[in-house]
Each structure stands twice: as structure tokens, then as C-alpha cells.
Design an enzyme around this catalytic site. Structure first.
Site, mmCIF file in Angstrom:
data_model
loop_
_atom_site.group_PDB
_atom_site.id
_atom_site.type_symbol
_atom_site.label_atom_id
_atom_site.label_comp_id
_atom_site.label_asym_id
_atom_site.label_seq_id
_atom_site.Cartn_x
_atom_site.Cartn_y
_atom_site.Cartn_z
ATOM 1 N N ILE A 1 -45.437 40.374 -84.286
ATOM 2 C CA ILE A 1 -46.838 40.028 -84.549
ATOM 3 C C ILE A 1 -47.587 39.596 -83.293
ATOM 4 C CG2 ILE A 1 -46.462 39.444 -86.975
ATOM 5 C CD1 ILE A 1 -46.389 36.486 -86.146
ATOM 6 N N GLY B 1 -46.425 37.763 -75.673
ATOM 7 C CA GLY B 1 -47.008 37.038 -74.550
ATOM 8 C C GLY B 1 -46.172 37.239 -73.303
ATOM 9 N N ALA B 2 -46.547 36.576 -72.232
ATOM 10 C CA ALA B 2 -45.816 36.702 -70.970
ATOM 11 C C ALA B 2 -44.416 36.115 -71.067
ATOM 12 C CB ALA B 2 -46.593 36.016 -69.851
ATOM 13 N N GLU B 3 -44.263 35.079 -71.900
ATOM 14 C CA GLU B 3 -42.984 34.369 -71.979
ATOM 15 C C GLU B 3 -42.205 34.613 -73.265
ATOM 16 O OE1 GLU B 3 -41.509 32.642 -69.531
ATOM 17 O OE2 GLU B 3 -43.173 33.254 -68.249
ATOM 18 N N ALA B 4 -42.901 35.021 -74.332
ATOM 19 C CA ALA B 4 -42.201 35.138 -75.612
ATOM 20 C C ALA B 4 -42.836 36.182 -76.523
ATOM 21 C CB ALA B 4 -42.185 33.791 -76.323
ATOM 22 N N ASP C 1 -49.694 22.779 -72.563
ATOM 23 C CA ASP C 1 -50.679 23.846 -72.731
ATOM 24 C C ASP C 1 -51.514 23.603 -73.992
ATOM 25 O OD1 ASP C 1 -52.057 26.186 -72.172
ATOM 26 O OD2 ASP C 1 -50.562 27.494 -73.105
#
Length: 197
Positions: free
Chosen positions: A4, A7-10, A109
């Protein structure tokens, strides 16, 4: 599983009404090191989420951490605060962030994209950058990041929204507010200096 979000990390998946978070593999790292880092970072994130949820902070309920380090959590049916922003939610945001800080946790964040509105409540999500600290400077960094996010994502409401937030946060934090404010002002001064350089 249905993916769904990426992102850059997950990456986030949904399966049987549960959200699964899996950190993205970094091909530039040695495979064994990358796997160990991803598992340890998700374990830390899971532990922080659990601590927050058990302390009554509105977060998705963490369900389990599997052998591959993937986080299984409750699916919150709501919308990101960033998509339908209203400054009326800033009191709830201030209450939530202070409760987090009073536990000795810094989010890392705290943007409106990492907050979900559901059933009249504001839920804090994505603890991937979170860490334990009671240092005033670290708490101030959360406030600084939120202020920057409001200014860039919600410029028409940013001033009134931040005013509502900081007023409630100050009330919640009591005597601990003064050193946090001092570090916050220092961060803002440094930012203005570098932007004018």
C-alpha cells in the site's frame, strides 16, 4: 499481501486488516550486515511503539515482530492529518507529543504526514526514526521539525496552528519548557543564519 505504500526506508503491506512494515533492503550494504541492521531497527521501533501504546498514547497497536523483523500492527482507518489539515487538531498533537517526551521518547519525524485522524482522535505513526532521550535539545528538535513541516505543507494555517500547539505544549511541560524553548530558539537562529548565507 497487498503493498500500500513505499518509502525510502520501508514498505507497507496490508493483509487481513493488519498493516505490515518491512524495511527496504539496502543493496549497497553487505547482505548480512543489512539484514542485522534492518531487524535491529525494526525491533527498536516495535519496542517504542509498544511502550507508547501501553502508556495510552494514540498509536497503532503493535501486534508482533516476526522472525524477519517485520512489524505487524493494527490498521487505523482514518486519513493523514496532512491531507485534510485543520489547526483545531493542534491541541491534541501537543498533548500527544508531550506525553511521548515525558516517557523519554523523541519521535524524530513528527510531521502531519505521520499523524492519522480517526474517530476524532489523532494517532502518531512511523516510529522509524524514534529514540530514547530526555535531553531538552532532542525534544526541541521534534518541535523544530513540526514547525518546519507546518510552514512548508500548510503555510496558510502554519502560524495559528503552531501558536495553538506551542501554547498547549508549554502548559503540559511546565518547568521543563524553558530549556526546550532555549534549544528551539537556538535551532531557529542557526537555520536563519544558514538560509541567509
Amino acid at each position: 499481501m497487498i503493498r500500500i505504500a513505499t518509502g525510502a526506508e520501508a514498505e507497507l503491506y496490508k493483509e487481513d486488516g493488519v498493516i505490515i512494515k518491512d524495511r527496504v533492503k539496502k543493496r549497497y550494504r553487505i547482505r548480512e550486515l543489512d539484514e542485522a541492521l534492518r531487524i535491529s531497527r525494526n525491533a527498536r521501533e516495535f519496542a517504542i511503539m509498544k511502550r507508547c501504546h501501553e502508556s495510552g498514547i494514540d498509536t497503532p497497536r503493535p501486534i508482533k515482530l516476526d522472525i524477519k523483523g517485520r512489524i505487524y500492527m493494527e490498521n487505523i482507518a482514518g486519513y493523514p492529518l496532512s491531507s485534510k489539515f485543520s489547526s483545531k487538531n493542534m491541541g491534541k498533537v501537543a498533548d500527544m507529543l508531550w506525553r511521548l517526551h515525558s516517557l523519554g521518547i523523541v519521535h524524530g519525524d513528527p510531521t502531519t504526514a505521520n499523524m492519522l485522524v480517526s474517530r476524532g482522535r489523532v494517532f502518531l505513526i512511523d516510529f522509524g526514526l524514534s529514540f530514547y532521550s530526555k535531553r531538552a535539545e532532542d525534544r526541541a528538535s521534534d518541535l523544530f521539525l513540526l514547525k518546519k513541516a507546518l510552514a512548508s505543507k500548510h503555510p496558510e494555517q502554519a502560524k495559528i496552528a503552531y501558536k495553538k500547539f506551542i501554547s498547549r505544549y508549554k502548559k503540559n511541560s511546565g518547568k521543563e519548557f524553558k530549556p526546550i524553548l532555549s534549544h528551539l530558539r537556538d535551532m531557529e537562529t542557526r537555520r536563519r543564519y544558514y538560509e541567509s548565507y
